[in-house]
Scaffold this active site. Structure first.
Site, PDB file in Angstrom:
ATOM      1  N   GLY A  11      13.625  -6.041  -8.488  1.00  0.00           N
ATOM      2  CA  GLY A  11      12.957  -7.150  -7.819  1.00  0.00           C
ATOM      3  C   GLY A  11      13.311  -8.531  -8.331  1.00  0.00           C
ATOM      4  N   SER A  12      14.442  -8.676  -9.015  1.00  0.00           N
ATOM      5  CA  SER A  12      14.745 -10.006  -9.541  1.00  0.00           C
ATOM      6  C   SER A  12      15.065 -10.994  -8.415  1.00  0.00           C
ATOM      7  CB  SER A  12      15.891  -9.956 -10.560  1.00  0.00           C
ATOM      8  OG  SER A  12      17.106  -9.646  -9.934  1.00  0.00           O
ATOM      9  N   ASN A  13      15.666 -10.510  -7.333  1.00  0.00           N
ATOM     10  CA  ASN A  13      15.915 -11.406  -6.196  1.00  0.00           C
ATOM     11  C   ASN A  13      14.616 -11.756  -5.470  1.00  0.00           C
ATOM     12  OD1 ASN A  13      18.871 -12.088  -5.728  1.00  0.00           O
ATOM     13  ND2 ASN A  13      18.941  -9.911  -6.259  1.00  0.00           N
ATOM     14  N   LYS A  65      20.037   7.455   4.297  1.00  0.00           N
ATOM     15  CA  LYS A  65      19.813   6.798   5.587  1.00  0.00           C
ATOM     16  C   LYS A  65      18.391   7.061   6.085  1.00  0.00           C
ATOM     17  CE  LYS A  65      22.392   5.994   9.723  1.00  0.00           C
ATOM     18  NZ  LYS A  65      23.476   6.306  10.591  1.00  0.00           N
ATOM     19  N   MET A  92      17.815  -0.254  -1.003  1.00  0.00           N
ATOM     20  CA  MET A  92      18.953   0.640  -1.195  1.00  0.00           C
ATOM     21  C   MET A  92      19.061   1.767  -0.171  1.00  0.00           C
ATOM     22  SD  MET A  92      20.288  -1.156  -3.260  1.00  0.00           S
ATOM     23  CE  MET A  92      21.527  -0.814  -4.465  1.00  0.00           C
ATOM     24  N   ASN A 109      20.743  -9.853   4.185  1.00  0.00           N
ATOM     25  CA  ASN A 109      20.910  -9.007   3.002  1.00  0.00           C
ATOM     26  C   ASN A 109      21.688  -9.777   1.945  1.00  0.00           C
ATOM     27  OD1 ASN A 109      21.024  -6.526   1.439  1.00  0.00           O
ATOM     28  ND2 ASN A 109      23.170  -6.346   2.064  1.00  0.00           N
ATOM     29  N   HIS A 111      24.298  -9.190  -1.187  1.00  0.00           N
ATOM     30  CA  HIS A 111      25.196  -8.162  -1.717  1.00  0.00           C
ATOM     31  C   HIS A 111      25.961  -8.748  -2.902  1.00  0.00           C
ATOM     32  CE1 HIS A 111      27.541  -4.495  -1.641  1.00  0.00           C
ATOM     33  NE2 HIS A 111      28.600  -5.248  -1.905  1.00  0.00           N
TER      34      HIS A 111
END
Ligand code: GAR
Length: 192
Positions: A11-13, A65, A92, A109, A111
């Site tokens: 959760g750093s972002n 998925k 993820m 997103n 990346h």
């Protein structure tokens, strides 16, 4: 611009987004909820520490998925918060086409590479081990192809000879924590 963050882990972002929001740096954006597919993921505690609703979605942990049934659950939960923008911050699981269609042009997103290089998992480690001299991070719109949507912004990071995988990883994360809130802020201004 109401936002829902989806994430699976550290959760750093998410923390960088929430901090920028609380510091008044996200324009009119409002973070409405953080949703995780992993029960007890640290990202949920981060959300709570900012007094943002933190929800877990109970989906099959054994597949990469998301299934049709789980997609319905995720759409129902996400719709409770009526987001204009969904931010994947370390989420993820591969989203189903139906989910992406439901929120067409509203999912971004982050990346940890300069796409289209190093798509997929373990991008930081693969870039380091490949010996590239410049990598970085990318924020892109989410489309049906994994890590293939239209690029919104990128930030380069140099890999010095003195860098270890650890120090390079930290540089990539620092770049992500700058870029993601910056993009959200710009999208929020574009919205008004
Ligand atoms: C971040 O480095 C993000 O770019 C990556 O997962 C990490 C999540 O860290 N995402 C992907 O690799 C998606 N393909 P965080 O939970 O500390 O934000």
């Amino acid at each position: 611009m109401d936002i829902v963050i989806l994430g699976s882990g550290r959760g750093s972002n998410a923390n960088a987004i929430l901090k920028a929001w609380k510091d008044g740096q996200l324009g009119k954006a409002q973070v409405k909820a953080v949703i995780s597919d992993v029960p007890d993921a640290p990202i949920l505690n981060i959300a709570k520490s900012y007094k943002v609703p933190a929800r877990t979605i109970d989906i099959n942990a054994n597949t990469a998925k998301i299934s049709v049934v789980d997609t319905n659950k995720l759409i129902d939960l996400t719709n409770e918060f009526k987001p204009k923008l969904i931010v994947l911050a370390g989420f993820m699981k591969i989203l189903s086409h139906r989910f992406i269609q439901e929120y067409e042009s509203r999912i971004i997103n982050i990346h940890p590479s300069l796409l289209p290089s190093f798509k997929g998992l373990n991008a930081i480690k693969r870039a380091y081990e490949r010996g590239v001299k410049i990598s970085g991070c990318t924020v892109h719109w989410v489309s049906k192809g994994v890590d293939e949507g239209k690029i919104i912004a990128q930030l380069p990071v140099r890999i010095m000879d003195s860098d270890t995988l650890d120090s390079f990883t930290q540089k990539i994360h620092a770049a992500e924590h700058f870029l993601l809130p910056e993009v959200i802020s710009q999208l929020s201004f574009a919205e008004n």
